[in-house]
Motif scaffolding. Structure first.
Motif, PDB file in Angstrom:
ATOM      1  N   LYS A   2       0.766  -1.054   0.117  1.00 50.01           N
ATOM      2  CA  LYS A   2      -0.080   0.042  -0.020  1.00 50.01           C
ATOM      3  C   LYS A   2       0.826   1.202   0.084  1.00 50.01           C
ATOM      4  O   LYS A   2       0.443   2.381  -0.154  1.00 50.01           O
ATOM      5  CB  LYS A   2      -0.857  -0.083   1.470  1.00 50.01           C
ATOM      6  CG  LYS A   2      -1.989  -0.989   1.002  1.00 50.01           C
ATOM      7  CD  LYS A   2      -3.192  -0.905   2.266  1.00 50.01           C
ATOM      8  CE  LYS A   2      -4.149  -1.794   2.132  1.00 50.01           C
ATOM      9  NZ  LYS A   2      -5.137  -1.576   3.419  1.00 50.01           N
ATOM     10  N   ASN A   3       2.086   1.333   0.134  1.00 45.71           N
ATOM     11  CA  ASN A   3       3.168   2.317   0.499  1.00 45.71           C
ATOM     12  C   ASN A   3       4.155   1.951  -0.255  1.00 45.71           C
ATOM     13  O   ASN A   3       5.456   2.110   0.173  1.00 45.71           O
ATOM     14  CB  ASN A   3       3.143   2.356   2.027  1.00 45.71           C
ATOM     15  CG  ASN A   3       1.960   3.088   2.527  1.00 45.71           C
ATOM     16  OD1 ASN A   3       1.520   4.218   2.640  1.00 45.71           O
ATOM     17  ND2 ASN A   3       1.501   2.025   3.557  1.00 45.71           N
ATOM     18  N   THR A  97       0.776  11.357   4.931  1.00 49.56           N
ATOM     19  CA  THR A  97       0.225  10.284   5.600  1.00 49.56           C
ATOM     20  C   THR A  97       0.438   9.012   4.694  1.00 49.56           C
ATOM     21  O   THR A  97       0.653   9.013   3.604  1.00 49.56           O
ATOM     22  CB  THR A  97      -1.403  10.565   5.644  1.00 49.56           C
ATOM     23  OG1 THR A  97      -1.860  10.726   4.548  1.00 49.56           O
ATOM     24  CG2 THR A  97      -1.367  11.705   6.626  1.00 49.56           C
ATOM     25  N   LEU A  98       0.532   8.005   5.246  1.00 51.34           N
ATOM     26  CA  LEU A  98       0.633   6.585   4.647  1.00 51.34           C
ATOM     27  C   LEU A  98      -0.716   6.062   4.712  1.00 51.34           C
ATOM     28  O   LEU A  98      -1.670   6.429   5.341  1.00 51.34           O
ATOM     29  CB  LEU A  98       1.506   5.662   5.597  1.00 51.34           C
ATOM     30  CG  LEU A  98       2.971   6.352   5.906  1.00 51.34           C
ATOM     31  CD1 LEU A  98       3.580   5.114   6.879  1.00 51.34           C
ATOM     32  CD2 LEU A  98       3.794   6.075   4.506  1.00 51.34           C
ATOM     33  N   ARG A  99      -0.966   5.074   3.810  1.00 51.00           N
ATOM     34  CA  ARG A  99      -2.220   4.046   3.531  1.00 51.00           C
ATOM     35  C   ARG A  99      -1.729   3.109   4.668  1.00 51.00           C
ATOM     36  O   ARG A  99      -0.983   2.569   5.056  1.00 51.00           O
ATOM     37  CB  ARG A  99      -2.189   3.570   2.300  1.00 51.00           C
ATOM     38  CG  ARG A  99      -2.605   4.589   1.152  1.00 51.00           C
ATOM     39  CD  ARG A  99      -2.730   3.794   0.058  1.00 51.00           C
ATOM     40  NE  ARG A  99      -4.022   2.792   0.003  1.00 51.00           N
ATOM     41  CZ  ARG A  99      -4.381   1.999  -1.052  1.00 51.00           C
ATOM     42  NH1 ARG A  99      -3.544   1.647  -1.915  1.00 51.00           N
ATOM     43  NH2 ARG A  99      -5.448   1.391  -0.799  1.00 51.00           N
ATOM     44  N   SER A 100      -3.014   3.016   5.694  1.00 55.45           N
ATOM     45  CA  SER A 100      -2.975   2.319   6.761  1.00 55.45           C
ATOM     46  C   SER A 100      -3.065   0.599   6.240  1.00 55.45           C
ATOM     47  O   SER A 100      -4.000   0.481   5.194  1.00 55.45           O
ATOM     48  CB  SER A 100      -3.915   2.628   7.688  1.00 55.45           C
ATOM     49  OG  SER A 100      -5.245   2.776   7.202  1.00 55.45           O
ATOM     50  N   LYS A 105       0.132   2.232  10.722  1.00 51.16           N
ATOM     51  CA  LYS A 105      -0.347   3.521  10.072  1.00 51.16           C
ATOM     52  C   LYS A 105       0.689   4.650  10.526  1.00 51.16           C
ATOM     53  O   LYS A 105       1.738   4.106  11.522  1.00 51.16           O
ATOM     54  CB  LYS A 105      -1.608   3.713  10.587  1.00 51.16           C
ATOM     55  CG  LYS A 105      -1.579   3.909  12.176  1.00 51.16           C
ATOM     56  CD  LYS A 105      -3.233   4.184  12.560  1.00 51.16           C
ATOM     57  CE  LYS A 105      -3.355   4.074  14.380  1.00 51.16           C
ATOM     58  NZ  LYS A 105      -4.617   4.177  14.617  1.00 51.16           N
ATOM     59  N   SER A 217       3.606   6.080  -5.080  1.00 53.64           N
ATOM     60  CA  SER A 217       2.954   7.228  -4.983  1.00 53.64           C
ATOM     61  C   SER A 217       3.604   8.036  -4.099  1.00 53.64           C
ATOM     62  O   SER A 217       3.972   7.744  -3.100  1.00 53.64           O
ATOM     63  CB  SER A 217       1.458   7.053  -4.584  1.00 53.64           C
ATOM     64  OG  SER A 217       0.883   8.208  -4.193  1.00 53.64           O
ATOM     65  N   PRO A 220       0.797   8.522  -0.610  1.00 57.45           N
ATOM     66  CA  PRO A 220       0.112   7.363  -0.517  1.00 57.45           C
ATOM     67  C   PRO A 220      -1.352   7.445   0.190  1.00 57.45           C
ATOM     68  O   PRO A 220      -2.232   6.803  -0.101  1.00 57.45           O
ATOM     69  CB  PRO A 220       0.815   6.480   0.073  1.00 57.45           C
ATOM     70  CG  PRO A 220       2.126   7.206   0.792  1.00 57.45           C
ATOM     71  CD  PRO A 220       2.038   8.442  -0.013  1.00 57.45           C
ATOM     72  N   GLY A 221      -1.425   8.344   1.200  1.00 53.76           N
ATOM     73  CA  GLY A 221      -2.342   8.404   2.155  1.00 53.76           C
ATOM     74  C   GLY A 221      -3.452   9.123   1.398  1.00 53.76           C
ATOM     75  O   GLY A 221      -4.542   9.304   2.209  1.00 53.76           O
ATOM     76  N   GLU A 222      -3.409   9.706   0.471  1.00 54.68           N
ATOM     77  CA  GLU A 222      -4.363  10.834  -0.060  1.00 54.68           C
ATOM     78  C   GLU A 222      -5.446   9.969  -1.132  1.00 54.68           C
ATOM     79  O   GLU A 222      -4.727   9.354  -1.759  1.00 54.68           O
ATOM     80  CB  GLU A 222      -3.661  12.051  -0.656  1.00 54.68           C
ATOM     81  CG  GLU A 222      -2.767  12.719   0.340  1.00 54.68           C
ATOM     82  CD  GLU A 222      -2.019  14.181  -0.238  1.00 54.68           C
ATOM     83  OE1 GLU A 222      -2.443  14.270  -1.470  1.00 54.68           O
ATOM     84  OE2 GLU A 222      -1.520  14.780   0.508  1.00 54.68           O
TER      85      GLU A 222
END
Length: 222
Positions: A2-3, A97-100, A105, A217, A220-222
């Motif tokens: 995810k990151n 922010t990261l994707r949890s 997270k 990305s 990644p958290g957006e």
């Protein structure tokens, strides 16, 4: 997965296996310069050997590193300053922010290398060809936009000053999982000490095409 920018996964060794295919004959329990031992989200010990801590139920994860392309920058006469001064690269916690994923997270860690503004496009092109080693910059020239207030005080590594005509260039960094570990508060996790990575047998030209799961990305958290 995810990151993929801060955590480009190169290999998962599986439970109880400590010899990676990235370096046949090596042992990830002994062959890093320094290890950090984490318990309940707190780094409690620094070691040079973790054999006694690694049971047959433990998994190994090897992530790509931006040190990979520093030789390529040197070949292009763009040697990073920390290399010239024999320092560890400066690394900073950010507001990115990261994707949890479950208990994991947090926010991205970045490494910083100063460059003259006219050299940044070439630097970005060279590093962008290596998504398995964090890829292109995630921010250029504006540290406050990613939550960094003082470049003279890195959260990890050594400070490197900016000279006249230079701008700070930031890349996603493999220290990011250590931020996530603080939040996950797992009973036991072992990581590399920042700036003390595992050296593999894979050459730069091979890593250039190394498959990395997930999508790169800068946010990644957006």
């Amino acid at each position: 997965v995810k990151n993929a920018a801060p955590c480009p996964l190169l290999e998962h060794t599986g439970p109880g296996s400590f010899e990676p295919r990235l370096a046949p004959g090596a042992d990830i329990r002994t062959d890093l310069p320094k290890y950090h031992v984490w318990r309940e989200g707190v780094m409690v010990e620094e070691r040079q050997d973790v054999v006694d801590l690694c049971g047959n139920d433990m998994h190994g994860f090897l992530l790509g590193c931006s040190f990979t392309w520093e030789d390529l920058l040197a070949e292009a006469e763009l040697t990073p300053r920390h290399v010239q001064e024999r320092r560890n690269v400066p690394m900073f916690n950010t507001s990115i922010t990261l994707r949890s994923a479950g208990p994991f997270k947090g926010h991205m860690v970045v490494s910083m290398r100063p460059y003259r503004e006219e050299d940044v496009p070439k630097v970005a092109t060279i590093t962008g060809e290596y998504p398995a080693a964090h890829g292109p910059p995630v921010q250029i020239g504006h540290p406050s936009r990613i939550g960094i207030e003082d470049l003279a005080v890195p959260d990890y590594g050594d400070p490197v000053s900016l000279r006249d005509g230079e701008v700070p260039v930031f890349w996603a960094c493999g220290v990011t999982p250590q931020n996530a570990l603080k939040n996950a508060r797992l009973p036991l996790v072992i990581t590399h000490a920042p700036g003390h990575m595992f050296v593999c047998d894979v050459r730069n030209h091979e890593l250039k095409d190394w498959p990395v799961p997930g999508e790169w990305s800068a946010r990644p958290g957006e």
